[in-house]
Design a protein around this motif. Structure first.
Motif, PDB file in Angstrom:
ATOM      1  N   PHE A 226      86.942  36.719  25.722  1.00 12.28           N
ATOM      2  CA  PHE A 226      87.185  38.190  25.407  1.00 12.28           C
ATOM      3  C   PHE A 226      86.355  38.284  23.938  1.00 12.28           C
ATOM      4  CE2 PHE A 226      90.415  36.223  22.831  1.00 12.28           C
ATOM      5  CZ  PHE A 226      90.741  37.093  21.570  1.00 12.28           C
ATOM      6  N   ASP A 227      86.154  39.840  23.769  1.00 17.44           N
ATOM      7  CA  ASP A 227      85.507  40.017  22.663  1.00 17.44           C
ATOM      8  C   ASP A 227      86.438  40.032  21.294  1.00 17.44           C
ATOM      9  OD1 ASP A 227      83.436  41.436  20.767  1.00 17.44           O
ATOM     10  OD2 ASP A 227      83.154  42.950  22.004  1.00 17.44           O
ATOM     11  N   VAL A 228      86.428  38.938  20.980  1.00 19.69           N
ATOM     12  CA  VAL A 228      87.125  38.651  19.753  1.00 19.69           C
ATOM     13  C   VAL A 228      86.771  39.624  18.429  1.00 19.69           C
ATOM     14  CG1 VAL A 228      86.355  36.759  18.983  1.00 19.69           C
ATOM     15  CG2 VAL A 228      88.756  37.288  18.299  1.00 19.69           C
ATOM     16  N   LYS A 229      85.493  39.691  18.276  1.00 20.38           N
ATOM     17  CA  LYS A 229      84.862  40.229  17.272  1.00 20.38           C
ATOM     18  C   LYS A 229      85.187  41.595  16.954  1.00 20.38           C
ATOM     19  CE  LYS A 229      81.033  36.919  16.456  1.00 20.38           C
ATOM     20  NZ  LYS A 229      79.547  36.573  16.530  1.00 20.38           N
ATOM     21  N   ALA A 230      85.080  42.167  18.255  1.00 12.47           N
ATOM     22  CA  ALA A 230      85.364  43.735  18.489  1.00 12.47           C
ATOM     23  C   ALA A 230      86.925  43.958  18.014  1.00 12.47           C
ATOM     24  CB  ALA A 230      85.194  44.337  19.730  1.00 12.47           C
ATOM     25  N   LEU A 231      87.814  43.100  18.669  1.00 11.60           N
ATOM     26  CA  LEU A 231      89.170  43.288  18.310  1.00 11.60           C
ATOM     27  C   LEU A 231      89.522  42.995  16.827  1.00 11.60           C
ATOM     28  CD1 LEU A 231      91.037  41.973  21.580  1.00 11.60           C
ATOM     29  CD2 LEU A 231      90.320  44.496  20.852  1.00 11.60           C
ATOM     30  N   TYR A 232      88.740  42.072  16.099  1.00  7.58           N
ATOM     31  CA  TYR A 232      89.191  41.738  14.857  1.00  7.58           C
ATOM     32  C   TYR A 232      88.706  42.933  14.026  1.00  7.58           C
ATOM     33  CZ  TYR A 232      88.800  39.986  10.057  1.00  7.58           C
ATOM     34  OH  TYR A 232      89.310  39.574   8.736  1.00  7.58           O
ATOM     35  N   GLU A 233      87.559  43.621  14.219  1.00 10.92           N
ATOM     36  CA  GLU A 233      87.217  44.653  13.364  1.00 10.92           C
ATOM     37  C   GLU A 233      88.303  45.921  13.547  1.00 10.92           C
ATOM     38  OE1 GLU A 233      84.818  44.703  11.007  1.00 10.92           O
ATOM     39  OE2 GLU A 233      84.590  42.680  11.416  1.00 10.92           O
ATOM     40  N   ALA A 234      88.867  45.985  14.783  1.00  7.29           N
ATOM     41  CA  ALA A 234      89.683  47.070  15.090  1.00  7.29           C
ATOM     42  C   ALA A 234      90.922  46.755  14.443  1.00  7.29           C
ATOM     43  CB  ALA A 234      89.961  47.280  16.578  1.00  7.29           C
ATOM     44  N   MET A 235      91.660  45.658  14.239  1.00  6.43           N
ATOM     45  CA  MET A 235      92.603  45.095  13.414  1.00  6.43           C
ATOM     46  C   MET A 235      92.516  45.387  11.863  1.00  6.43           C
ATOM     47  SD  MET A 235      93.007  41.442  15.886  1.00  6.43           S
ATOM     48  CE  MET A 235      93.907  40.695  14.544  1.00  6.43           C
ATOM     49  N   LYS A 236      91.296  45.006  11.637  1.00  7.64           N
ATOM     50  CA  LYS A 236      91.170  45.273  10.038  1.00  7.64           C
ATOM     51  C   LYS A 236      90.925  46.624   9.798  1.00  7.64           C
ATOM     52  CE  LYS A 236      87.628  44.291   6.397  1.00  7.64           C
ATOM     53  NZ  LYS A 236      86.424  43.374   6.053  1.00  7.64           N
ATOM     54  N   LEU A 237      90.365  47.384  10.593  1.00  9.69           N
ATOM     55  CA  LEU A 237      90.317  48.781  10.280  1.00  9.69           C
ATOM     56  C   LEU A 237      91.664  49.313  10.195  1.00  9.69           C
ATOM     57  CD1 LEU A 237      88.292  51.275  10.253  1.00  9.69           C
ATOM     58  CD2 LEU A 237      88.590  51.613  12.567  1.00  9.69           C
ATOM     59  N   LYS A 238      92.598  49.257  11.385  1.00 12.52           N
ATOM     60  CA  LYS A 238      93.969  49.867  11.272  1.00 12.52           C
ATOM     61  C   LYS A 238      94.844  49.255  10.221  1.00 12.52           C
ATOM     62  CE  LYS A 238      97.828  50.415  14.506  1.00 12.52           C
ATOM     63  NZ  LYS A 238      98.280  50.068  15.740  1.00 12.52           N
ATOM     64  N   ALA A 239      94.576  48.207   9.517  1.00 15.00           N
ATOM     65  CA  ALA A 239      95.308  47.406   8.434  1.00 15.00           C
ATOM     66  C   ALA A 239      95.079  48.072   7.157  1.00 15.00           C
ATOM     67  CB  ALA A 239      95.086  46.036   8.443  1.00 15.00           C
ATOM     68  N   THR A 240      93.759  48.769   7.232  1.00 12.25           N
ATOM     69  CA  THR A 240      93.196  49.388   5.880  1.00 12.25           C
ATOM     70  C   THR A 240      93.104  50.579   5.831  1.00 12.25           C
ATOM     71  OG1 THR A 240      90.931  48.743   6.693  1.00 12.25           O
ATOM     72  CG2 THR A 240      91.990  47.188   5.301  1.00 12.25           C
ATOM     73  N   GLN A 241      93.130  51.352   7.115  1.00 22.05           N
ATOM     74  CA  GLN A 241      92.659  53.047   6.971  1.00 22.05           C
ATOM     75  C   GLN A 241      93.862  53.560   7.883  1.00 22.05           C
ATOM     76  OE1 GLN A 241      88.692  54.119   7.448  1.00 22.05           O
ATOM     77  NE2 GLN A 241      88.064  51.907   6.574  1.00 22.05           N
ATOM     78  N   ALA A 242      93.796  54.993   7.575  1.00 21.19           N
ATOM     79  CA  ALA A 242      94.431  55.856   8.539  1.00 21.19           C
ATOM     80  C   ALA A 242      93.694  56.174   9.664  1.00 21.19           C
ATOM     81  CB  ALA A 242      95.023  57.110   7.793  1.00 21.19           C
ATOM     82  N   PRO A 243      94.457  56.383  10.908  1.00 13.13           N
ATOM     83  CA  PRO A 243      93.563  56.711  12.114  1.00 13.13           C
ATOM     84  C   PRO A 243      92.614  57.836  11.826  1.00 13.13           C
ATOM     85  CG  PRO A 243      95.954  56.595  12.495  1.00 13.13           C
ATOM     86  CD  PRO A 243      95.686  56.564  10.884  1.00 13.13           C
ATOM     87  N   PRO A 244      91.361  57.866  12.387  1.00 12.85           N
ATOM     88  CA  PRO A 244      90.249  58.968  12.520  1.00 12.85           C
ATOM     89  C   PRO A 244      90.729  59.979  13.128  1.00 12.85           C
ATOM     90  CG  PRO A 244      89.512  57.153  13.755  1.00 12.85           C
ATOM     91  CD  PRO A 244      90.793  56.560  13.138  1.00 12.85           C
ATOM     92  N   SER A 245      90.332  61.292  12.901  1.00  9.64           N
ATOM     93  CA  SER A 245      90.488  62.369  13.810  1.00  9.64           C
ATOM     94  C   SER A 245      89.766  62.140  14.946  1.00  9.64           C
ATOM     95  CB  SER A 245      89.872  63.685  13.101  1.00  9.64           C
ATOM     96  OG  SER A 245      90.192  64.796  13.696  1.00  9.64           O
ATOM     97  N   PRO A 246      90.437  62.680  16.121  1.00  7.72           N
ATOM     98  CA  PRO A 246      91.670  63.272  16.412  1.00  7.72           C
ATOM     99  C   PRO A 246      92.965  62.505  16.573  1.00  7.72           C
ATOM    100  CG  PRO A 246      90.644  63.127  18.422  1.00  7.72           C
ATOM    101  CD  PRO A 246      89.601  62.275  17.636  1.00  7.72           C
ATOM    102  N   ARG A 247      92.956  61.211  16.197  1.00 15.58           N
ATOM    103  CA  ARG A 247      94.231  60.642  16.121  1.00 15.58           C
ATOM    104  C   ARG A 247      95.281  60.964  15.309  1.00 15.58           C
ATOM    105  NH1 ARG A 247      91.259  58.849  19.815  1.00 15.58           N
ATOM    106  NH2 ARG A 247      93.033  59.867  20.839  1.00 15.58           N
ATOM    107  N   ASP A 248      96.466  61.137  15.803  1.00 16.93           N
ATOM    108  CA  ASP A 248      97.502  61.239  14.811  1.00 16.93           C
ATOM    109  C   ASP A 248      98.038  60.199  13.821  1.00 16.93           C
ATOM    110  OD1 ASP A 248      99.750  63.684  14.682  1.00 16.93           O
ATOM    111  OD2 ASP A 248     100.831  61.682  14.565  1.00 16.93           O
TER     112      ASP A 248
END
Length: 395
Positions: free
Chosen positions: A134-156
């Protein structure tokens, strides 16, 4: 024939006829809990609301990860690798369609339900156990983003880590600003440890060090006076001890119980612990058990507290949550936060106490028949505990 093949993933011997029936019923529950969400031709409705063609694997649409990260997904890693590969690819597809790593979701729709960010645990656990397709690199970047930033618009904001900004600035989630602040803090600390482990495995040493440091935030809520994980306010002070029944205070739109009572559960959004009280959430440091033991001042004190946990009154005060069932003292087997606690004696050098309590839970709280479970199955989390415990270990 299909089910016989699946259930034959584990072959057992010994025990009574009833125990064997309970075991294979539990394994069946664990396997059937994760349902496939695509049509026969492979098409499925994605998290972007669009219909997608089949991708050559089954799409799994629902993740109740606050429940299932503890034992359900680790069990699948051992007995159903084809499921796991499809689950991991499903998470990648969901992320790419949605543009954000949504935690709890049902039938490919985001569900603002529980604390923590436990898709992180599911992904990291599978990777560390050898799953790579599976694409672990994509998921790692997604995990790191969520652990450091609030969701971007239009996410609540609810789709991100609840209380993240204060978790980063204070080292804990303040009780006077956020719902279930203690549980939020402890569960994010565990998830940070999972990211640290994955970062290390991927050669991202700086990230690993940063997340490993954050994983120690659990200690910021340990109150040495009461020996509990106690709510703290934004100004750094502890939530005062109750002199009478808690009342609801308000900070803007947020309502919160204004004092600390060890047996109080209460209702959302005012409560400080998720579906539990401070007795059940005291032990939610599965990633650094040695660190938790140190907070108690050593193994002897830690064992004494565990003993009290299993032998004290099962009393629950305040509005009772329906999941507080299957109790042994303050241990609550009917809900997931207690599920690992009997195993903690092993870390303190008293394995016979783990053996005693695990056997008690298995014998008293699992049966055959319509009332065979004392709590909610929660997508296999209840039964997968029994499978692991029957085998003699726990993840």
């Amino acid at each position: 024939d299909t089910w016989n093949q699946h259930l034959s993933a584990i072959e057992i011997s010994g025990g009574s006829k009833e125990q064997r029936r309970i075991f294979y019923t539990a394994l069946y529950h664990s396997l059937v809990a994760q349902n496939i969400g695509n049509d026969y031709d492979g098409r499925y409705l994605g998290m972007d609301g669009k219909t997608h063609a089949g991708q050559g694997y089954d799409l799994f649409p629902s993740f109740f990860v606050w429940d299932t990260y503890r034992s359900e997904h680790p069990l699948l890693n051992l007995v159903a690798p084809d499921y796991v590969n499809a689950i991991l690819k499903s998470i990648v597809a969901k992320y790419k369609e949605y543009g954000w790593l949504a935690g709890q979701h049902v039938r490919n729709r985001f569900s603002d339900g529980m604390v923590g960010d436990h898709l992180v645990s599911v992904i990291a656990d599978a990777y560390m156990k050898g799953f790579r397709d599976f694409d672990v690199k994509a998921l790692y970047e997604a995990m790191k983003l969520k652990a450091t930033q609030a969701p971007p618009s239009p996410r609540d904001l609810s789709e991100g880590r609840f209380g993240l900004s204060h978790y980063l600035s204070h080292g804990y989630v303040p009780a006077d600003l956020y719902t279930e602040s203690v549980s939020n803090t402890l569960e994010m600390a565990y998830d940070d440890w999972c990211i640290a482990r994955l970062a290390q495995a991927l050669g991202k040493d700086d990230d690993a060090a940063a997340f490993r440091k954050r994983a120690g935030n659990y200690a910021n809520l340990f109150d040495r006076e009461t020996q509990f994980m106690r709510p703290r306010l934004a100004d750094g002070s502890w939530l005062p001890l109750c002199q009478e029944q808690p009342a609801i205070a308000r900070t803007g739109a947020h309502g919160w119980y204004d004092c600390f009572h060890p047996y109080w559960v209460g209702r959302r959004p005012n409560r400080h612990y998720t579906e539990s009280n401070c007795w059940q959430y005291l032990w939610s440091v599965p990633h650094v058990v040695a660190g938790l033991i140190d907070l108690f001042g050593g193994k002897e004190n830690f064992i004494a507290k565990l003993d009290t946990f299993f032998t004290t009154t099962p009393e629950i005060t305040g509005p009772k949550y329906v999941g507080v069932v299957g109790t042994i003292g303050q241990y609550v087997h009917g809900n997931q936060p207690s599920h690992h606690v009997a195993y903690l004696y092993n870390y303190a050098g008293a394995p016979w106490k783990t053996q005693e309590r695990v056997r008690q839970i298995m014998d008293d709280l699992y049966r055959t028949g319509p009332s065979g479970l004392c709590g909610s199955e929660d997508m296999g989390s209840f039964s997968s505990w029994y499978v692991f415990s029957s085998l003699g270990f726990y993840p």
